[in-house]
Design a protein around this motif. Structure first.
Motif, PDB file in Angstrom:
ATOM      1  N   LYS A   1     -14.863   8.938 -19.984  1.00 44.52           N
ATOM      2  CA  LYS A   1     -15.525  10.012 -20.710  1.00 44.52           C
ATOM      3  C   LYS A   1     -15.384   9.733 -22.201  1.00 44.52           C
ATOM      4  O   LYS A   1     -14.279   9.545 -22.698  1.00 44.52           O
TER       5      LYS A   1
ATOM      6  N   GLU B   1     -18.675  10.958 -12.671  1.00 44.67           N
ATOM      7  CA  GLU B   1     -17.367  11.630 -12.726  1.00 44.67           C
ATOM      8  C   GLU B   1     -16.598  11.375 -11.424  1.00 44.67           C
ATOM      9  O   GLU B   1     -15.421  11.012 -11.432  1.00 44.67           O
TER      10      GLU B   1
ATOM     11  N   SER C   1     -26.094   9.443 -12.006  1.00 46.22           N
ATOM     12  CA  SER C   1     -26.030  10.727 -12.695  1.00 46.22           C
ATOM     13  C   SER C   1     -24.628  10.962 -13.253  1.00 46.22           C
ATOM     14  O   SER C   1     -23.661  10.306 -12.859  1.00 46.22           O
ATOM     15  N   GLN C   2     -24.531  11.899 -14.177  1.00 44.77           N
ATOM     16  CA  GLN C   2     -23.233  12.240 -14.764  1.00 44.77           C
ATOM     17  C   GLN C   2     -22.262  12.741 -13.692  1.00 44.77           C
ATOM     18  O   GLN C   2     -21.094  12.374 -13.677  1.00 44.77           O
TER      19      GLN C   2
ATOM     20  N   THR D   1     -17.327  10.440 -26.363  1.00 45.60           N
ATOM     21  CA  THR D   1     -18.220  11.281 -27.164  1.00 45.60           C
ATOM     22  C   THR D   1     -19.236  10.404 -27.877  1.00 45.60           C
ATOM     23  O   THR D   1     -18.861   9.411 -28.491  1.00 45.60           O
TER      24      THR D   1
ATOM     25  N   ILE E   1     -22.174  14.510 -28.027  1.00 47.45           N
ATOM     26  CA  ILE E   1     -22.409  14.602 -26.582  1.00 47.45           C
ATOM     27  C   ILE E   1     -21.243  13.976 -25.843  1.00 47.45           C
ATOM     28  O   ILE E   1     -20.932  12.808 -26.044  1.00 47.45           O
ATOM     29  N   GLU E   2     -20.610  14.771 -25.015  1.00 50.02           N
ATOM     30  CA  GLU E   2     -19.528  14.239 -24.161  1.00 50.02           C
ATOM     31  C   GLU E   2     -20.161  13.718 -22.883  1.00 50.02           C
ATOM     32  O   GLU E   2     -20.885  14.449 -22.214  1.00 50.02           O
ATOM     33  N   GLU E   3     -19.893  12.473 -22.554  1.00 47.75           N
ATOM     34  CA  GLU E   3     -20.532  11.979 -21.335  1.00 47.75           C
ATOM     35  C   GLU E   3     -19.714  10.844 -20.725  1.00 47.75           C
ATOM     36  O   GLU E   3     -18.875  10.228 -21.383  1.00 47.75           O
ATOM     37  N   TRP E   4     -19.943  10.625 -19.448  1.00 45.06           N
ATOM     38  CA  TRP E   4     -19.299   9.520 -18.730  1.00 45.06           C
ATOM     39  C   TRP E   4     -20.088   8.254 -18.992  1.00 45.06           C
ATOM     40  O   TRP E   4     -21.244   8.161 -18.640  1.00 45.06           O
ATOM     41  N   GLN E   5     -19.427   7.278 -19.640  1.00 46.03           N
ATOM     42  CA  GLN E   5     -20.099   6.017 -19.919  1.00 46.03           C
ATOM     43  C   GLN E   5     -19.523   4.916 -19.050  1.00 46.03           C
ATOM     44  O   GLN E   5     -18.357   4.937 -18.687  1.00 46.03           O
TER      45      GLN E   5
ATOM     46  N   SER F   1     -30.734  10.768 -21.608  1.00 43.99           N
ATOM     47  CA  SER F   1     -31.038  12.067 -21.003  1.00 43.99           C
ATOM     48  C   SER F   1     -32.554  12.243 -20.874  1.00 43.99           C
ATOM     49  O   SER F   1     -33.044  12.762 -19.888  1.00 43.99           O
TER      50      SER F   1
END
Lengths: 694, 694
Positions: free
Chosen positions: A524, A489, A484-485, A526, A453-457, A4
């Motif tokens: 997605k 998605e 980008s996130q 954590t 942190i929840e994120e698209w990896q 980030s």
């Protein structure tokens, strides 16, 4: 580096590169401020006399406060030397600054070099953007600062118009004109509409860039005032003094234009020295340089000047609170905010700094705290509060990344002068240096609570990926990493739906790549962050010591109604160059030992003093020292020889008291330390009216 | 201008132009001094430990005294930044200097610019003579300082010889070698005669000029140590940083190499400010610059440095007496005079300055007075007297016009380092500027008794003279004007005898002219002079603040016998960067308010202090501050909460006393002001032995 943060840095850097102009808070044009001041050139002393600048300047030269450098060699414009009183005044201002800021706030003072390698100032933006526009006369080789030239030519035409209309031209303007490029004005009447046009244009002369100035020069047929020759279009002139460090020509360098960059580069070391504790401030006092095209306005625009700068590093989260804001929140400031300036007015509003921050007029507590501390410092020096205002920068005056910026401006016979800038520079400076060098100019701290942190990896199957993309592999991987996130998605949904996705990628031959399930996985998940890493924001109060010194002199200058020819500089005792003048009544031999003894005692107490045993009358000697701003005088007379009593004279009232040596010395110590006023002393000690001393 | 003065000026100027080299007292090679010191690299602390420079340097970096500038950009050699302790130490040294010299002697302090136009430094001789010799490798473009290269290559060969002979090479030399150009040494045995030759050559390496260095390079086959490539012959490299003032390229300028020139140029104004009274001194504190070819030796040879310089202007008549010489005449100094150095020895002699002046070893009282005052200043700072000597310059080290010059040298692990120069520069500087500009940089005073001067005067009959010599007239007249009194007397007799004389004159076609009675008259007459005009002589004490600062650190550095890993810097309280460390026993909430209160009280008393409330043990926190040189520590413990008593710890002895808040604060004030010693305090206040604090 966390992902980030990486995005933030990249976006910051992009914005930086895209910004067409960067302004430098510490180097704002003084003319801009002067323009905004309708009453230029008529400023009054505390006793209501008009400050005649040429009278004051003659006093300052006579008393050797300052003088043009290298005068016996014809001088170099924009360079001034300080003589003994100016030098002592400067040292006292610096001393007070150090106590008021560095000692009081436990700041980490550093002394960094003036010589600065090219690379550092390239990164900071100064190599590309720290410039003024200049025009050359191709025939004579003369060089003009473009905005100054337009201004002076149009002002001369307006003056000629006034003359043609039979209107009075102010005396001070005449004097000013003598220093300018335009020596002669012609009494030519202009159309009313042209007058208005010129006046409007002059009001915003600082807003024009090179192209626009070029257009004005063509439109208004502005030429070399001496030869009437045409000028080449404006070109940028970088304002840094360039030199070469070492014997080979491949290490170009500059003299620093501000002390700030040295402080930013030391950030990491200072944070460690401060045992990783935030917030903290660094400070530096030192000379900076600016290679003016055509310096003017005396000490206010010089090529070599003393600055005192603070960089207060603060966590951007939590609203930039300041733990001592409570102490200052009720202090009233005269504010000239952005919206009032936009409306064309210069009306200031008195407001407590608490209200200014709570209403959002001043961006945050830390910025507000420093504005209040700046005001307190200036008042301690002896600045006249009615001639002090805080002006908010317009959006186009600030560096693009700055959040808010206010200048402390002081009113002088040159108009309102920016003397202190106070900017919230956000994370701009640390970020550019970090991006350029990779040095961790940031804070890392353990989180009390780990962050989820929840994120698209994205995962790539390296075994398949390598053979598929071969030499493009790295480019493709970097582009995927940078997604980008939001985009991740969308791509995850597409991949789920179609079993394959297409991504546009610059730098590969086809301009895009196709990826299928099995090669790429987007999910997605954590992530837990145990440490927090951030780039601190910087609040920067930046003081031009020479400008403050000159403005202070104007503020404390006055003359007695019954003797306007002789000036008085009413510096507060703490700031006065010399604290005590010792005057033996005559050169009678019995006075010598007493003068010596009192002198030694004052010296031991650290109180600067001078003896005047010249043959001039007592009154003349005192008035010489009124001009030097010496607040107190001790007279040694025959009574002193008899009973060891002395008279003590106050510069401002010319009143005297008489008491024993010990009493007099004690009174001086209390006066100089600011623990008693002259009124207190006068009440305690018997008045003396025996001699003529004013 | 009186005629006799004119002769003096002309002869002065001629000598100046003829002098092949000019040395600059403030920039003498530190290696010269090092060479003269046989015990280089083994210097002991006050407790007898060897100063391991790399251990000390690691401490100084860790505690942020100073560090290479622009380190995150890879650094620039010869540029250092001072961190908070170094910056405070520097400020305290400067403050003491100002009190010891400027305030104590009523000097006129000035602040002149660093930017200096070409013309000024051309006149002073710096443009032509302020240079080192450099050699270029034409293949790689690498540049070497010629004398350094010869020195390093020969030293490496001597080292290789030692290895080949199986002799031990000192550890410190190994470390030094790492910083040098010569990375590898080869174990090659040399002839004994060659070893002697190299050693003799190294001892006088500073005496060679460019041609001689070039011959040495050829003779000893010295090449680029990295590539073994041949080098071009040495060429001079001017050590001033050059720049351009203003937008046009026709105003070249430099960064000043010394503050002195600015003071000389202000002489006339300062004399007037001083109400025409002689003698008087000016003083300046500020940065100067020297563009080293290849800087080394840390703070001792840098490209930007702080100087403090005094120019004491004195009447050359009357033996340069000083009215306060009595006060210092019994002070003992360690002197290393010229004759002892010529004999090849470095043995110093202890002598009172009174004796040194009366025997003529030190040229005059004023010079002697300043040597004594310099010693007193250095001892106040904390310099170890056994590591201080005054070395007289050899004739070839001084500027040709200088009368005498002594350097205060301090012994460090780099050898004996010149830290203060004290020269009698005679009238050299004022004279060259006066000749160049015509400005009256001199003193004019009425004579109490008019002076009767008997002299041979010449009159020419202008009516005959003009037609006779036509265009040569001016040349002939000037030559006649310049005739000495001796020659005039001889010519008068010849003219009387022969009725005609012949004078050789350069610049006329025949090389000589004939003059007969009637055209020329030479008579002895009496002239009366009512005013006396003279160019003052200058005594110049010149301080390198950075060198003093570094040497001081070496002098006050030691470690406790039981803990050699941790260093201690025993600065005197007046000089210490921070005076007091405040240490709460733990982070228990009851300690906070007490710490705050004591901190505020110290601050109000102007005593710098820092709080260390980190979680480290008390002992660890104190040892951190021993390294920072903080002389006193206050511990806040549970007893403090109960009865408001505190312990006070002494850095050097680690002993503690315990007393009430008021008693402790009073003791600190007296200690910092130098009015009490720790022994005094220990006798007055009860000892405390409760905690482990070392």
């Amino acid at each position: 580096m966390s992902q980030s943060l990486f995005y933030r840095l990249v976006s910051c850097q992009l914005r930086f590169l895209q910004t067409p102009t960067r302004t430098f808070s510490s180097t704002l044009s003084i003319r801009a401020a002067a323009k905004r001041n309708a009453t230029m050139a008529t400023i009054a002393t505390k006793t209501g006399q008009v400050v005649e600048r040429f009278v004051l300047e003659s006093l300052l030269r006579r008393r050797l406060f300052y003088f043009p450098s290298f005068e016996v060699y014809g001088g170099v414009s924009g360079l001034y030397d300080y003589g003994p009183p100016g030098c002592a005044l400067q040292a006292n201002i610096v001393d007070l600054w150090r106590k008021h800021f560095v000692l009081e706030e436990d700041m980490l003072e550093v002394d960094t070099t003036m010589l600065t390698p090219h690379e550092v100032l390239k990164t900071s933006g100064h190599v590309d953007k720290f410039a003024d526009w200049m025009c050359k006369d191709p025939k004579t080789g003369e060089i003009f600062r473009a905005d100054h030239l337009v201004e002076e030519v149009l002002e001369a035409r307006l003056k000629g118009d006034k003359e043609a209309r039979g209107q009075k031209v102010e005396v001070d303007q005449e004097k000013e004109a003598k220093k300018k490029k335009v020596k002669d004005t012609k009494a030519v009447k202009l159309d009313d509409a042209v007058v208005t046009e010129y006046e409007e244009l002059l009001a915003k002369i600082d807003n024009y860039d090179g192209d626009e100035l070029g257009q004005l020069i063509v439109k208004y047929d502005i030429r070399n005032p001496k030869t009437d020759g045409n000028l080449l279009p404006p070109v940028p002139f970088n304002l840094m003094f360039q030199t070469t460090i070492g014997p080979s020509s491949n290490t170009p360098g500059y003299l620093r234009p501000e002390t700030a960059q040295g402080q930013f580069l030391a950030f990491q070391k200072l944070l460690e020295f401060n045992q990783q504790q935030m917030p903290f401030a660094s400070a530096a006092i030192g000379k900076s340089f600016r290679n003016e095209i055509s310096p003017r306005a005396g000490l206010l625009r010089v090529r070599e000047f003393l600055m005192a700068e603070i960089e207060h590093f603060v966590d951007p989260e939590g609203g930039k609170k300041h733990h001592r804001f409570e102490e200052v929140k009720n202090m009233e400031l005269s504010l000239l905010d952005r919206s009032i300036q936009l409306s064309g007015s210069t009306r200031t509003e008195k407001m407590t700094i608490g209200k200014a921050v709570s209403t959002g007029l001043v961006d945050n507590e830390t910025l507000g705290y420093f504005l209040a501390r700046i005001q307190r410092f200036l008042l301690k020096l002896g600045i006249d509060q009615s001639k002090l205002r805080f002006r908010q920068h317009m959006a186009n005056e600030m560096a693009h990344y700055a959040t808010d910026c206010w200048d402390a401006e002081l009113q002088t016979s040159y108009g309102w002068i920016e003397c202190v800038g106070c900017a919230d520079r956000s994370c701009g400076d640390l970020t550019v240096h970090r991006n350029r060098t990779g040095a961790p100019l940031c804070v890392r701290e353990s989180r009390a609570e780990p962050l989820q942190i929840e994120e698209w990896q994205i995962n790539l199957d390296k075994k398949k990926f390598g053979p598929r993309f071969k030499k493009d592999g790295k480019t493709v991987e970097a582009a995927i990493d940078a997604l980008s996130q939001d985009l991740r998605e969308k791509l995850a949904l597409d991949l789920e739906k179609d079993g394959r996705i297409e991504i546009n990628i610059e730098g590969v031959s086809t301009g895009k790549v196709e990826l299928e399930k099995g090669l790429i996985k987007i999910e997605k998940r954590t992530r837990v962050e145990h440490t927090r890493e951030y780039t601190p924001h910087v609040i920067e109060p930046s003081f031009g010591i020479g400008r403050i010194l000159y403005s202070l002199i104007e503020h404390v200058y006055w003359s007695r109604p019954d003797d306007e020819a002789r000036g008085i500089l009413s510096f507060p005792p703490a700031v006065a160059p010399t604290k005590v003048l010792l005057v033996p009544l005559s050169n009678h031999e019995s006075f010598g030992p007493l003068v010596q003894r009192v002198m030694m005692k004052l010296r031991r107490a650290g109180i600067s003093n001078r003896v005047d045993d010249s043959s001039a009358s007592i009154g003349k000697r005192y008035s010489r020292n009124d001009e030097l701003g010496t607040p107190f005088g001790i007279t040694v007379d025959f009574q002193s020889v008899k009973d060891n009593t002395f008279t003590l004279r106050d510069r401002d009232t010319t009143k005297q008291v008489r008491a024993s040596e010990d009493e007099i010395l004690k009174a001086i110590k209390l006066l100089v330390d600011g623990e008693e006023t002259w009124e207190d002393v006068r009440k305690r000690l018997p008045e003396f009216t025996g001699q003529e001393v004013d």
